[in-house]
Design a protein around this motif. Structure first.
Motif, PDB file in Angstrom:
ATOM      1  N   LEU A 134       0.799  -1.232   0.000  1.00 12.57           N
ATOM      2  CA  LEU A 134       0.000   0.000   0.000  1.00 12.57           C
ATOM      3  C   LEU A 134       0.826   1.275   0.000  1.00 12.57           C
ATOM      4  CD1 LEU A 134      -2.749  -1.102   2.561  1.00 12.57           C
ATOM      5  CD2 LEU A 134      -2.717  -1.367   0.078  1.00 12.57           C
ATOM      6  N   HIS A 152       4.159   2.787  -8.236  1.00 17.51           N
ATOM      7  CA  HIS A 152       5.064   1.726  -7.815  1.00 17.51           C
ATOM      8  C   HIS A 152       4.968   1.632  -6.297  1.00 17.51           C
ATOM      9  CE1 HIS A 152       9.016  -0.448  -8.837  1.00 17.51           C
ATOM     10  NE2 HIS A 152       8.817  -0.654  -7.550  1.00 17.51           N
ATOM     11  N   TRP A 153       4.732   0.417  -5.785  1.00 19.75           N
ATOM     12  CA  TRP A 153       4.530   0.214  -4.353  1.00 19.75           C
ATOM     13  C   TRP A 153       5.507  -0.827  -3.822  1.00 19.75           C
ATOM     14  CZ3 TRP A 153       0.933   0.838  -8.085  1.00 19.75           C
ATOM     15  CH2 TRP A 153       0.013   1.879  -7.931  1.00 19.75           C
ATOM     16  N   ALA A 156       4.855  -5.903  -0.906  1.00 17.12           N
ATOM     17  CA  ALA A 156       3.609  -6.647  -1.117  1.00 17.12           C
ATOM     18  C   ALA A 156       3.821  -8.104  -0.709  1.00 17.12           C
ATOM     19  CB  ALA A 156       3.154  -6.549  -2.565  1.00 17.12           C
ATOM     20  N   CYS A 159       2.624 -11.675  -2.396  1.00 11.90           N
ATOM     21  CA  CYS A 159       1.951 -11.320  -3.654  1.00 11.90           C
ATOM     22  C   CYS A 159       2.003 -12.440  -4.693  1.00 11.90           C
ATOM     23  CB  CYS A 159       2.539 -10.029  -4.226  1.00 11.90           C
ATOM     24  SG  CYS A 159       4.311 -10.067  -4.592  1.00 11.90           S
ATOM     25  N   VAL A 167      -3.475  -1.763  -3.699  1.00 10.94           N
ATOM     26  CA  VAL A 167      -2.445  -0.726  -3.742  1.00 10.94           C
ATOM     27  C   VAL A 167      -2.993   0.524  -3.059  1.00 10.94           C
ATOM     28  CG1 VAL A 167      -1.389  -1.617  -5.850  1.00 10.94           C
ATOM     29  CG2 VAL A 167      -3.180   0.122  -6.023  1.00 10.94           C
ATOM     30  N   VAL A 194      -1.834  -7.063 -11.894  1.00  8.71           N
ATOM     31  CA  VAL A 194      -0.800  -6.238 -11.268  1.00  8.71           C
ATOM     32  C   VAL A 194       0.574  -6.789 -11.636  1.00  8.71           C
ATOM     33  CG1 VAL A 194       0.109  -5.359  -9.083  1.00  8.71           C
ATOM     34  CG2 VAL A 194      -2.352  -5.752  -9.348  1.00  8.71           C
ATOM     35  N   ASP A 212       7.984  -5.652  -4.893  1.00  8.76           N
ATOM     36  CA  ASP A 212       7.272  -4.437  -5.273  1.00  8.76           C
ATOM     37  C   ASP A 212       6.180  -4.778  -6.283  1.00  8.76           C
ATOM     38  OD1 ASP A 212       9.122  -3.162  -3.707  1.00  8.76           O
ATOM     39  OD2 ASP A 212       9.961  -1.925  -5.309  1.00  8.76           O
ATOM     40  N   THR A 213       5.207  -3.873  -6.395  1.00  3.38           N
ATOM     41  CA  THR A 213       4.181  -3.987  -7.431  1.00  3.38           C
ATOM     42  C   THR A 213       4.134  -2.695  -8.232  1.00  3.38           C
ATOM     43  OG1 THR A 213       2.481  -3.249  -5.870  1.00  3.38           O
ATOM     44  CG2 THR A 213       2.782  -5.629  -6.135  1.00  3.38           C
ATOM     45  N   ARG A 214       3.577  -2.802  -9.450  1.00  2.00           N
ATOM     46  CA  ARG A 214       3.578  -1.639 -10.341  1.00  2.00           C
ATOM     47  C   ARG A 214       2.341  -1.663 -11.224  1.00  2.00           C
ATOM     48  NH1 ARG A 214       9.247  -0.958 -12.586  1.00  2.00           N
ATOM     49  NH2 ARG A 214       8.765  -2.886 -13.739  1.00  2.00           N
TER      50      ARG A 214
END
Length: 404
Positions: A134, A152-153, A156, A159, A167, A194, A212-214
């Motif tokens: 988040l 970009h987070w 996670a 995941c 997010v 994601v 990370d997620t994007r």
């Protein structure tokens, strides 16, 4: 209260199935299968840097990921203490697996979403895995019917085994003078939509897969967003439990399990082989006996405070009362204290173990690294001590009024 909480001698590793409170308890046959799976594969998780989906499936079968699913959608919506014991027990075998299991509580984050959205999420069954990276909050552009999101987070966790990912976003509208800032929001979507940035390379909790997620120009409908930590729309007791305090608790439970494992390991070493001829066994060394006794006292005390606060909050909810600010603070305080005290216990157990524990392959090495990571989580910050202290001080009568 469950007997395993009243009697600290019943640790997650030794408690009897006779103390189980239901089919989804920490001591069910399905949970035994999880423990066997994690024990056999914890080195694999560490090497992969995540817990793979087939292992997550074993956790699903044990009810871990329906633990916070509403009963109206076929979930268990367990009392928090029951779920925390599950996390504690798994963490006693492997910290990373316990951390991933802790996200079985994460469906409480989904509780503020509209009922129609939740019906879609649980359409394929209650065993849904939600993961959320988040932060940092990203600005989202308001468009017709929802939000256009890019960003970009970080962190996670879980995941790669998740069905749904959230997010963190913030409204791009101009701030209103004198008004409080809008709450942080969360946007939820199928995990397949994601991008996962495979960059989790750390020393502790390596197996959590906290990549990370994007997203790039992703439209998310308004019905798939909610304020983080908002009250749930379903009238079931679990969704009146403070979700942000629960986040602190599930992570603290990981360290409680790790500390128990460290104590068990160093206790088993007490009469083991000597490093040098003529050297006394660990059990014959005063410093060892002192550290072992202190460790047990610290662990048992912190654990009982932790679960006592949890039960107090749950009893208030079942009685139809809201959780007060003071009790909410107590939940966070007891979690912070348990996590940090457990880290101290792990460190002292490591010292008591002596030279044998310095080897890279010794299990104590990973326990030490994992326990240190837990205390770095923002939900377990030392600021919780300051907040609690401020509330306690505010409740004290002044010296002047005390004289009267």
């Amino acid at each position: 209260m469950n007997q395993a909480l009243l009697d600290p001698a019943l640790s997650p590793a030794t408690a009897s199935p006779d103390n189980a409170s239901g089919p989804a308890s920490a001591w069910s046959a399905e949970m035994d299968a999880v423990i066997r799976e994690v024990t056999a594969r914890r080195d694999e998780f560490d090497q992969l840097t995540y817990v793979p989906r087939d292992a997550v499936a074993v956790m699903k079968k044990a009810g871990i990921f329906r633990a916070s699913t509403p009963k109206r959608f076929g979930g268990d919506a367990l009392p928090p203490a029951e779920f925390l014991q599950m996390v504690e027990r798994i963490s006693g075998v492997d910290g990373s697996a316990g951390w991933v299991a802790a996200f079985g509580s994460a469906n409480t984050y989904l509780a503020p979403l509209p009922l129609s959205t939740q019906a879609v999420i649980y359409a394929d069954g209650p065993d849904q895995v939600f993961a959320g990276g988040l932060y940092p909050l990203q600005t989202a552009q308001a468009v017709d019917g929802g939000w256009m999101i890019s960003g970009h987070w970080h962190f996670a966790s879980g995941c790669k085994g998740a069905d749904w990912i959230g997010v963190g976003i913030k409204n791009d509208a101009a701030a209103v003078a004198g008004a409080p800032p809008p709450p942080a929001m969360m946007a939820v979507m199928p995990a397949a939509e994601v991008e996962i940035v495979d960059n989790w390379n750390v020393v502790g909790m390596q197996g959590t897969g906290s990549h990370d997620t994007r997203l790039k120009d992703k439209f998310v409908a308004s019905d798939w967003t909610c304020a983080r930590g908002a009250a749930g729309v379903i009238d079931e007791p679990l969704y009146r439990y403070p979700s942000l305090a629960y986040q602190a608790q599930v992570h603290a439970a990981v360290n409680i399990g790790l500390a128990r494992a460290a104590l068990d390991i160093v206790t088993e070493m007490s009469g083991g082989a000597k490093i040098m001829p003529g050297a006394p066994r660990l059990i014959d060394r005063p410093y060892y006996r002192i550290k072992l006794g202190m460790g047990e006292a610290k662990w048992r005390s912190a654990r009982l405070f932790f679960y006592d606060a949890c039960h107090q909050a749950w009893e208030q909810i079942l009685a139809g009362n809201p959780v007060s600010e003071r009790l909410d603070t107590m939940l966070k305080l007891s979690a912070t204290h348990a996590a940090r005290t457990s880290m101290e216990v792990v460190n002292e157990a490591y010292q008591a173990a002596g030279m044998a524990a310095i080897h890279r392959t010794h299990r104590m090495q990973r326990i030490v690294r994992d326990a240190m990571v837990v205390t770095q989580h923002a939900a377990l910050s030392e600021m919780n001590y300051e907040t609690a202290g401020a509330i306690f001080a505010k409740e004290m009568p002044s010296l002047a009024s005390a004289r009267h």
